[in-house]
Design a protein around this motif. Structure first.
Motif, PDB file in Angstrom:
ATOM      1  N   ASP A 132       0.861  -1.176   0.000  1.00 52.94           N
ATOM      2  CA  ASP A 132       0.000   0.000   0.000  1.00 52.94           C
ATOM      3  C   ASP A 132       0.896   1.224   0.000  1.00 52.94           C
ATOM      4  O   ASP A 132       1.815   1.324   0.832  1.00 52.94           O
ATOM      5  CB  ASP A 132      -0.887   0.039   1.246  1.00 52.94           C
ATOM      6  CG  ASP A 132      -2.101  -0.858   1.143  1.00 52.94           C
ATOM      7  OD1 ASP A 132      -2.349  -1.437   0.067  1.00 52.94           O
ATOM      8  OD2 ASP A 132      -2.815  -0.994   2.160  1.00 52.94           O
ATOM      9  N   THR A 139      -0.132   8.567   0.582  1.00 48.26           N
ATOM     10  CA  THR A 139      -0.223   9.894  -0.017  1.00 48.26           C
ATOM     11  C   THR A 139      -0.559  10.906   1.068  1.00 48.26           C
ATOM     12  O   THR A 139      -1.128  10.561   2.109  1.00 48.26           O
ATOM     13  CB  THR A 139      -1.290   9.964  -1.120  1.00 48.26           C
ATOM     14  OG1 THR A 139      -2.588   9.683  -0.562  1.00 48.26           O
ATOM     15  CG2 THR A 139      -0.996   8.964  -2.232  1.00 48.26           C
ATOM     16  N   HIS A 195      -2.145  14.839  -4.084  1.00 46.60           N
ATOM     17  CA  HIS A 195      -0.984  13.956  -4.159  1.00 46.60           C
ATOM     18  C   HIS A 195      -1.396  12.574  -4.656  1.00 46.60           C
ATOM     19  O   HIS A 195      -0.715  11.975  -5.503  1.00 46.60           O
ATOM     20  CB  HIS A 195      -0.315  13.863  -2.792  1.00 46.60           C
ATOM     21  CG  HIS A 195       0.888  12.989  -2.760  1.00 46.60           C
ATOM     22  ND1 HIS A 195       1.318  12.365  -1.606  1.00 46.60           N
ATOM     23  CD2 HIS A 195       1.750  12.592  -3.733  1.00 46.60           C
ATOM     24  CE1 HIS A 195       2.394  11.651  -1.871  1.00 46.60           C
ATOM     25  NE2 HIS A 195       2.675  11.770  -3.154  1.00 46.60           N
ATOM     26  N   GLN A 196      -2.518  12.057  -4.162  1.00 48.55           N
ATOM     27  CA  GLN A 196      -2.991  10.752  -4.614  1.00 48.55           C
ATOM     28  C   GLN A 196      -3.254  10.761  -6.113  1.00 48.55           C
ATOM     29  O   GLN A 196      -2.824   9.851  -6.842  1.00 48.55           O
ATOM     30  CB  GLN A 196      -4.259  10.350  -3.865  1.00 48.55           C
ATOM     31  CG  GLN A 196      -4.769   8.958  -4.247  1.00 48.55           C
ATOM     32  CD  GLN A 196      -6.119   8.644  -3.620  1.00 48.55           C
ATOM     33  OE1 GLN A 196      -6.847   9.549  -3.183  1.00 48.55           O
ATOM     34  NE2 GLN A 196      -6.474   7.374  -3.570  1.00 48.55           N
ATOM     35  N   VAL A 256      -1.134   8.554  -8.848  1.00 55.15           N
ATOM     36  CA  VAL A 256      -1.790   7.584  -9.725  1.00 55.15           C
ATOM     37  C   VAL A 256      -1.493   7.910 -11.182  1.00 55.15           C
ATOM     38  O   VAL A 256      -1.162   7.014 -11.983  1.00 55.15           O
ATOM     39  CB  VAL A 256      -3.304   7.551  -9.465  1.00 55.15           C
ATOM     40  CG1 VAL A 256      -4.031   6.756 -10.550  1.00 55.15           C
ATOM     41  CG2 VAL A 256      -3.591   6.948  -8.091  1.00 55.15           C
ATOM     42  N   TRP A 306      -9.432   4.373  -2.210  1.00 52.11           N
ATOM     43  CA  TRP A 306      -8.085   4.113  -2.706  1.00 52.11           C
ATOM     44  C   TRP A 306      -8.149   3.614  -4.146  1.00 52.11           C
ATOM     45  O   TRP A 306      -9.202   3.226  -4.654  1.00 52.11           O
ATOM     46  CB  TRP A 306      -7.361   3.117  -1.811  1.00 52.11           C
ATOM     47  CG  TRP A 306      -8.023   1.783  -1.644  1.00 52.11           C
ATOM     48  CD1 TRP A 306      -7.837   0.649  -2.382  1.00 52.11           C
ATOM     49  CD2 TRP A 306      -9.004   1.437  -0.653  1.00 52.11           C
ATOM     50  NE1 TRP A 306      -8.616  -0.376  -1.922  1.00 52.11           N
ATOM     51  CE2 TRP A 306      -9.337   0.075  -0.858  1.00 52.11           C
ATOM     52  CE3 TRP A 306      -9.620   2.137   0.390  1.00 52.11           C
ATOM     53  CZ2 TRP A 306     -10.276  -0.582  -0.061  1.00 52.11           C
ATOM     54  CZ3 TRP A 306     -10.548   1.480   1.178  1.00 52.11           C
ATOM     55  CH2 TRP A 306     -10.863   0.137   0.948  1.00 52.11           C
ATOM     56  N   THR A 307      -6.998   3.633  -4.800  1.00 49.35           N
ATOM     57  CA  THR A 307      -6.899   3.205  -6.192  1.00 49.35           C
ATOM     58  C   THR A 307      -6.076   1.931  -6.276  1.00 49.35           C
ATOM     59  O   THR A 307      -4.980   1.861  -5.714  1.00 49.35           O
ATOM     60  CB  THR A 307      -6.229   4.300  -7.046  1.00 49.35           C
ATOM     61  OG1 THR A 307      -6.990   5.503  -6.942  1.00 49.35           O
ATOM     62  CG2 THR A 307      -6.163   3.868  -8.509  1.00 49.35           C
ATOM     63  N   VAL A 340      -2.846   2.524  -4.062  1.00 51.01           N
ATOM     64  CA  VAL A 340      -2.466   3.903  -3.747  1.00 51.01           C
ATOM     65  C   VAL A 340      -3.560   4.442  -2.831  1.00 51.01           C
ATOM     66  O   VAL A 340      -4.695   4.665  -3.263  1.00 51.01           O
ATOM     67  CB  VAL A 340      -2.334   4.760  -5.014  1.00 51.01           C
ATOM     68  CG1 VAL A 340      -1.911   6.184  -4.638  1.00 51.01           C
ATOM     69  CG2 VAL A 340      -1.326   4.145  -5.982  1.00 51.01           C
ATOM     70  N   GLU A 391      -5.815   6.753  -0.248  1.00 48.58           N
ATOM     71  CA  GLU A 391      -6.190   8.130   0.013  1.00 48.58           C
ATOM     72  C   GLU A 391      -5.445   8.601   1.266  1.00 48.58           C
ATOM     73  O   GLU A 391      -4.923   7.768   2.018  1.00 48.58           O
ATOM     74  CB  GLU A 391      -7.703   8.234   0.202  1.00 48.58           C
ATOM     75  CG  GLU A 391      -8.241   7.732   1.539  1.00 48.58           C
ATOM     76  CD  GLU A 391      -8.336   6.220   1.668  1.00 48.58           C
ATOM     77  OE1 GLU A 391      -8.877   5.766   2.692  1.00 48.58           O
ATOM     78  OE2 GLU A 391      -7.858   5.501   0.762  1.00 48.58           O
ATOM     79  N   PRO A 392      -5.333   9.900   1.505  1.00 49.51           N
ATOM     80  CA  PRO A 392      -4.598  10.363   2.689  1.00 49.51           C
ATOM     81  C   PRO A 392      -5.182   9.782   3.986  1.00 49.51           C
ATOM     82  O   PRO A 392      -6.392   9.825   4.205  1.00 49.51           O
ATOM     83  CB  PRO A 392      -4.785  11.886   2.644  1.00 49.51           C
ATOM     84  CG  PRO A 392      -5.140  12.193   1.239  1.00 49.51           C
ATOM     85  CD  PRO A 392      -5.876  11.003   0.714  1.00 49.51           C
TER      86      PRO A 392
END
Length: 248
Positions: free
Chosen positions: A77, A80, A85-86, A90, A110-111, A123, A125-126
Motif C-alpha cells: 500500500d 499519499t 498527491h494521490q 496515480v 483508494w486506487t 495507492v 487516500e490520505p
C-alpha cells in the motif's frame, strides 16, 4: 535503530521476468534509486541506501523463469499526503506503466493498480496513520487469522501491535519508523498475482542459526521452494507464507 532486535525486516523480495525493468518502475514509483543491478537481480532503496542499512527497507527483484507459478499473499500500500498527491501519484504511475486492477474492491477511496508484471498494489487516500511512513504505507498480508499472525510476526520481529481485531491487525517497528505490517482477514482463493515475500536479516549476521531456531519455536516451519543449497533459510509462517532469513 536496531537496538536489541535480533531480526530486522530488511527487504521485500519479488519475483519477475525482467528484474531490471521492474526495478526501474519501482524506483521511479517510490522516488528511490537502483542500488544494485546485476544479471537476474535488481534492488532498489531510498536515496543514499547502502546495504545493509539498519533502518531502511528496500525492494529486491529476482528473475525466475515463470513468475506466474510463484504465489504470495503480500502486497504494498502506498501512502499519499493529500487528495491532490494521490491523483498525481496515480497519474505518474500510469505513465510509468501501471494499469488499473479490479480485485472486487468496488467503490473505494483508494486506487488499485498493477505494476508492469501484474503485481497488484494500492495507492491509498490520505490517512493520518500513514503520515510518517515514507512512500510505502504498509505491507499487507491476506490471512485467515489476523490476531494469530500478529502474535507470530510481533514475536519474530519484536514489533509493536498497534491494532488487533478478528479481521485486521497492524504492527510497526518499536521505533515507530517505516511502513506498517498489516494482516487482513480474507477467504477463498485469490485471483490476482503478487509474488512478494519478506526477507529478514539477523543481527549479528552470525546469529542466523539461533534465529531460525527461535522462529521454529514461535511456529515457523521449514519450506522448500526449490532453493537448493543456499546461504539463506526459507521458512513459512503459521499460515504458510514463505519468508527468508538471510545470512548476509
Amino acid at each position: 535503530m536496531i537496538g536489541d532486535m535480533a531480526l530486522r525486516l530488511a527487504m521485500v523480495n519479488g519475483k519477475a521476468r525482467d528484474t531490471a525493468a521492474l526495478g526501474r518502475f519501482w524506483a521511479q514509483a517510490l522516488d528511490w534509486t537502483v542500488f544494485s543491478d546485476r544479471p537476474g537481480a535488481t534492488a532498489v532503496g531510498p536515496a543514499g541506501f547502502t546495504w545493509p542499512d539498519p533502518d531502511a527497507l528496500c525492494l529486491d527483484f529476482i528473475a525466475v523463469p515463470d513468475p506466474s507459478t510463484v504465489h504470495g499473499r503480500l502486497h504494498l500500500d502506498l501512502a499519499t499526503g493529500s487528495a491532490a498527491h494521490q491523483a498525481e501519484l496515480v497519474a505518474r504511475l500510469r505513465d510509468l506503466g501501471a494499469t488499473p486492477a479490479d480485485v472486487g474492491q468496488g467503490d473505494v477511496a483508494w486506487t488499485v493498480l498493477a505494476d508492469p508484471e501484474g503485481n497488484v498494489f494500492c495507492v491509498l487516500e490520505p490517512r493520518d496513520v500513514y503520515r510518517d511512513t515514507g512512500p510505502i504505507a504498509a505491507l499487507v498480508v491476506d490471512c485467515a487469522d489476523p490476531p494469530a499472525m500478529a502474535r507470530f510476526w510481533g514475536g519474530a520481529l519484536d514489533w509493536t501491535v498497534h491494532e488487533s481485531t478478528g479481521d485486521f491487525a497492524r504492527l510497526r517497528s518499536p521505533g515507530g519508523t517505516g511502513p506498517f505490517l498489516e494482516f487482513l482477514r480474507t477467504s477463498g482463493t485469490r485471483a490476482w498475482w503478487n509474488r512478494l515475500h519478506a526477507d529478514l536479516l539477523p543481527y549479528p549476521r552470525e546469529a542466523q542459526k539461533a534465529e531460525v531456531g527461535r522462529l521454529h519455536s514461535l511456529g515457523a516451519t521449514d519450506a522448500d521452494v526449490g532453493q537448493g543449497d543456499v546461504a539463506w533459510r526459507v521458512l513459512a509462517d503459521p499460515e504458510g507464507n514463505e519468508f527468508c532469513v538471510l545470512a548476509h
